[in-house]
Design a protein around this motif. Structure first.
Motif, mmCIF file in Angstrom:
data_model
loop_
_atom_site.group_PDB
_atom_site.id
_atom_site.type_symbol
_atom_site.label_atom_id
_atom_site.label_comp_id
_atom_site.label_asym_id
_atom_site.label_seq_id
_atom_site.Cartn_x
_atom_site.Cartn_y
_atom_site.Cartn_z
ATOM 1 N N SER A 388 46.766 45.062 34.830
ATOM 2 C CA SER A 388 46.842 43.603 34.721
ATOM 3 C C SER A 388 46.110 43.095 33.490
ATOM 4 O O SER A 388 45.923 41.883 33.329
ATOM 5 C CB SER A 388 46.236 42.960 35.978
ATOM 6 O OG SER A 388 46.876 43.413 37.146
ATOM 7 N N SER A 390 44.962 41.779 29.890
ATOM 8 C CA SER A 390 45.616 40.793 29.020
ATOM 9 C C SER A 390 46.158 41.405 27.735
ATOM 10 O O SER A 390 46.979 40.803 27.046
ATOM 11 C CB SER A 390 44.611 39.682 28.663
ATOM 12 O OG SER A 390 43.455 40.232 28.031
ATOM 13 N N ASP A 426 50.246 40.908 43.514
ATOM 14 C CA ASP A 426 50.086 39.994 42.373
ATOM 15 C C ASP A 426 51.454 39.756 41.729
ATOM 16 O O ASP A 426 51.905 40.532 40.891
ATOM 17 C CB ASP A 426 49.110 40.606 41.356
ATOM 18 C CG ASP A 426 48.817 39.669 40.185
ATOM 19 O OD1 ASP A 426 49.305 38.520 40.207
ATOM 20 O OD2 ASP A 426 48.096 40.089 39.259
ATOM 21 N N ASN A 427 52.097 38.665 42.135
ATOM 22 C CA ASN A 427 53.430 38.369 41.599
ATOM 23 C C ASN A 427 53.402 38.137 40.091
ATOM 24 O O ASN A 427 54.366 38.444 39.385
ATOM 25 C CB ASN A 427 54.011 37.134 42.300
ATOM 26 C CG ASN A 427 54.396 37.441 43.738
ATOM 27 O OD1 ASN A 427 54.755 38.566 44.058
ATOM 28 N ND2 ASN A 427 54.309 36.450 44.609
ATOM 29 N N SER A 428 52.288 37.580 39.616
ATOM 30 C CA SER A 428 52.201 37.314 38.178
ATOM 31 C C SER A 428 52.207 38.611 37.378
ATOM 32 O O SER A 428 52.679 38.655 36.243
ATOM 33 C CB SER A 428 50.931 36.511 37.862
ATOM 34 O OG SER A 428 49.770 37.251 38.206
ATOM 35 N N GLU A 431 55.724 39.565 36.834
ATOM 36 C CA GLU A 431 56.368 38.685 35.852
ATOM 37 C C GLU A 431 55.905 39.000 34.435
ATOM 38 O O GLU A 431 56.706 39.063 33.502
ATOM 39 C CB GLU A 431 56.059 37.228 36.191
ATOM 40 C CG GLU A 431 56.671 36.765 37.506
ATOM 41 C CD GLU A 431 56.231 35.348 37.860
ATOM 42 O OE1 GLU A 431 55.539 34.719 37.027
ATOM 43 O OE2 GLU A 431 56.557 34.874 38.959
ATOM 44 N N ARG A 432 54.572 39.191 34.279
ATOM 45 C CA ARG A 432 54.020 39.365 32.934
ATOM 46 C C ARG A 432 54.126 40.800 32.417
ATOM 47 O O ARG A 432 54.339 41.024 31.234
ATOM 48 C CB ARG A 432 52.544 38.944 32.921
ATOM 49 C CG ARG A 432 52.303 37.481 33.166
ATOM 50 C CD ARG A 432 50.823 37.125 33.081
ATOM 51 N NE ARG A 432 50.066 37.710 34.184
ATOM 52 C CZ ARG A 432 49.282 38.768 34.077
ATOM 53 N NH1 ARG A 432 49.157 39.382 32.916
ATOM 54 N NH2 ARG A 432 48.621 39.229 35.119
#
Length: 733
Positions: A388, A390, A426-428, A431-432
């Motif tokens: 996850s 950045s 963690d759906n984000s 997506e990311r």
């Protein structure tokens, strides 16, 4: 008094305690001459009596002038004794040293002067009292009186000269004294200590380097002093020691490494830079000797790699040097400790540090795979969380580490299971990072293997909404990613070869969670008849906003190079009848005003009325007649082709369709349950409102004029007893 007069003449005795310095000085000269005469006559007993009188009547007197006179007198006696003074030093020196702590600054000053004169006479014999004198000078270096400080500095220089020329000086006894005072913060004391370290290090016969670990931390502590002069002196001393280390064949790197590791995290920039510079040299010079300290050193240099000061980034060079050293666990190399440090640094706020931490894990995995796998449980969760991150670079490195671990089948499934779990939690992240993670894993671990495992896990997924979302994401990656071109080529042969068929069936099981994903899969596999049947099986509940969004994406993807083969097949409408029916079916599902509808309709308008056969002949295609008539002919006129025995190259499409409908029924049931729950929640809220109104009505019953109003409130809030049943998503309360 009679003893005093017998030892010291009355005039000398009186003038030694006079308040005037000149009289005390003259008395001291007279005393010096008297002692010389006693030496000539050999009257040592009387000399001892003179010294005793000076100590008892003067040095220990409560009167400051007497104490001053006593100090001058003791110095005069020593000068008079000359070469014979050594045997009396144990009487003379202690009271002088004690006077260094006198409350009167002038007494302290005369004590420095007296000891200076004594030291000049006895020279090397003076070493016996060195530790006591050093302690006293250390205190006087920070004296509040400037004159005392000045006198102490003169005495200090003389003592240094005596020590450097003496062969009786014991460095072993001195080091504990030095170490004890190295953490003193007073700037004058610090200057005093650095001065002594520098002087002693310059003496060839004194091995200060061997004792460097005892006072190295104190020197580093001085690098952050507010005084520029002290910082400069400490840095100069450290630079000299580092040069000696480079030229020395035997150095205790270990003890000093512990100190350097601590100082490398100092908030002071200059201290950090110096510590990292030393560590860099240590790794180059004594890498093998530092094996036990590798983890500590790594913990120090990894944060410095991202330091805001470019000079401190020399840590990067140290890191590379450390990683290139070849050592084995049998040599004391602690793989677990290194992994623990790398795991901690994965939480760093700085990207460069996180990247290097991952490089270490990757290096250890390549060099010491067995040992790393033993500690895998300690770092696995942290590695998953790093997905996850950045930074794309960090994520790519994490995936390489995961791929390295997943070379073993048992860890491969564990990785995919945890990956799906993270996407679910963690759906984000999906997506990311979903596309990046899946594509990279496909490159590192074989795309077919990854997709098969993902499909197996998603087939049994209880969270239907997540399964649908995940399948849609995987389907989009499958269609669009260059890394998956071989997988697409394999699927294109699903109807003609065993490998393609097995992959198609494996993906189909989980692709059932999304109608549009199934249709896309059929288009890739050229199973056009089944795609058409799937479209025909869709019901009103399936055609929602999400479905239309996915359909819009698919229509646009049909215009990309990925589906070039499909568009070229439209040149032979007679041969690819089911393709036409599938595309027209999709067209019928689209709103006419949508852009996707116009794109697909435009494409279908280009379908020729004639088929272009491979032999160069042109024959009129069935598509030349109206579509409804054409389809009627194909379905009613050729039942055998329409049926294709519900199977092709071993794929039981009837069973696949049943499988798809079963999964979709689960999705429809879940959707209805959500609607029902929403309805019951709304009804409950309305019932509570009714009860609240009734309670208000009962409270106001004693007011006749308000009864009619209360009745009307109840009527307004009561839900209608008979209302037409609405479809899903149309409930109104």
């Amino acid at each position: 008094m009679s003893d005093a007069l017998s030892a010291i003449p009355a005039a000398v005795h009186r003038n030694l305690s006079d308040k005037l310095y000149e009289k005390r000085k003259n008395a001291a000269l007279d005393l010096e001459n008297a002692v010389k005469a006693l030496i000539t006559s050999g009257d040592h007993d009387k000399i001892s009596k003179v010294i005793d009188v000076l100590i008892k009547d003067f040095a220990k007197s409560p009167q400051a002038n007497h104490r001053k006179g006593g100090l001058i007198g003791l110095a005069a006696v020593t000068v008079g004794l000359a070469s014979e003074a050594a045997q009396y030093l144990e009487q003379i020196v202690p009271p002088v040293i004690k006077a260094f702590g006198d409350q009167d600054s002038r007494v302290r000053y005369y004590a420095c002067e007296a000891l200076y004169n004594i030291a000049k006479v006895v020279r090397g014999e003076f070493i016996f009292f060195f530790n006591d004198i050093f302690d006293a000078l250390c205190k006087l270096s920070a004296d509040s009186d400037a004159n005392v400080q000045s006198a102490a500095h003169l005495l200090d220089r003389l003592v240094k000269d005596i020590v450097t020329e003496s062969d009786q000086f014991s460095i072993e006894e001195f080091i504990p004294l030095l170490k004890e005072r190295m953490n003193v913060l007073n700037p004058y004391v610090r200057q005093f200590l650095v001065g002594w370290i520098t002087v002693l290090d310059s003496v060839p016969d004194i091995d200060m380097l061997g004792f460097l670990p005892d006072f190295l931390d104190g020197l580093f502590n001085m690098l952050s002093d507010s005084s520029h002069e002290i910082r400069q002196q400490a840095d100069s001393a450290l630079s000299e020691f580092l040069q000696e280390i480079k030229n020395s064949p035997s150095v205790d790197y270990g003890r000093m490494a512990e100190i350097l590791v601590q100082r490398a995290s100092s908030p002071d920039e200059f201290t950090r830079l110096t510590a990292i510079t030393w560590i860099n040299e240590f790794v180059k010079l004594g890498g093998d000797q530092l094996v036990r300290y590798y983890a500590d050193i790594l913990g120090a240099i990894l944060p410095c790699i991202s330091d805001k000061e470019e000079k401190i980034r020399v840590a990067r060079e140290t890191n590379e040097e450390l990683r290139s050293i070849h050592v084995e666990p049998s040599d004391g190399f602690d793989v677990g400790a290194i992994l623990s440090v790398a795991r901690r640094q994965l939480s760093s706020d700085h990207e460069a540090t996180r990247i290097e931490a991952l490089n270490w894990i990757s290096t250890l995995l390549n060099k010491h795979r067995t040992e790393v796998l033993c500690f895998l449980n300690d770092i696995f969760d942290t590695l998953l969380k790093a997905l996850s991150d950045s930074s794309d670079d960090v994520v790519l490195l994490v995936l390489e580490v995961h791929a390295g671990v997943a070379k073993d089948p048992q860890y491969f499934r564990q990785l995919i299971v945890f990956l799906v779990h993270n996407f679910r939690a963690d759906n984000s992240l999906l997506e990311r990072r979903g596309a990046l993670i899946v594509r990279r894993l496909c490159v590192l671990l074989d795309a077919e293997r990854v997709y098969r495992e993902l499909s197996t896990i998603l087939e049994g997924e209880d969270n239907l909404d997540f399964a649908s979302t995940m399948v849609q994401a995987l389907n989009l990656i499958l269609i669009t990613s260059p890394e998956l071109s071989k997988l697409r080529d394999l699927l294109k042969g699903s109807l003609v070869n065993r490998e393609g068929k097995e992959l198609f069936v494996a993906l189909y099981a989980s692709w059932c969670h999304s109608p549009m994903a199934i249709i896309s899969l059929c288009l890739l596999a050229q199973a056009y008849q089944h795609a058409s049947v799937v479209i025909q099986s869709l019901v009103e509940e399936d055609i929602n906003v999400k479905f239309l969004v996915q359909l819009d994406k698919l229509i646009r993807l049909l215009e990309t190079p990925i589906f070039t083969y499909l568009r070229l097949q439209l040149l032979e409408p007679g041969r690819y009848t089911w393709l036409l029916k599938t595309l027209y079916g999709l067209l019928m599902l689209l709103p006419q005003q949508s852009a996707a509808f116009k794109i697909l309709r435009t494409r279908l308008k280009t379908v020729p009325a004639y088929s272009f056969s491979g032999g160069g002949q042109i024959s009129r295609a069935s598509s030349g007649v109206p579509f409804s008539q054409y389809m009627h002919q194909r379905e009613d006129g050729n039942a055998e082709e329409n049926n294709i025995n519900n199977s092709h190259q071993g794929i039981n499409f009837a069973a696949r369709l049943q499988q798809f409908e079963n999964v979709q029924n689960q999705h429809r049931g879940q959707a209805r349950n959500k609607v029902n729950y929403s309805y019951s929640t709304s009804s409950s809220s309305a019932s509570k409102e009714v009860r609240r109104s009734e309670e208000q009505q009962q409270q106001q019953q004693h007011k006749p004029q308000a009864s009619s109003a209360s009745s009307s409130v109840v009527d307004i809030n009561r839900p209608p007893s008979r209302s037409p049943r609405k479809g899903p998503g149309q409930l109104q309360l």
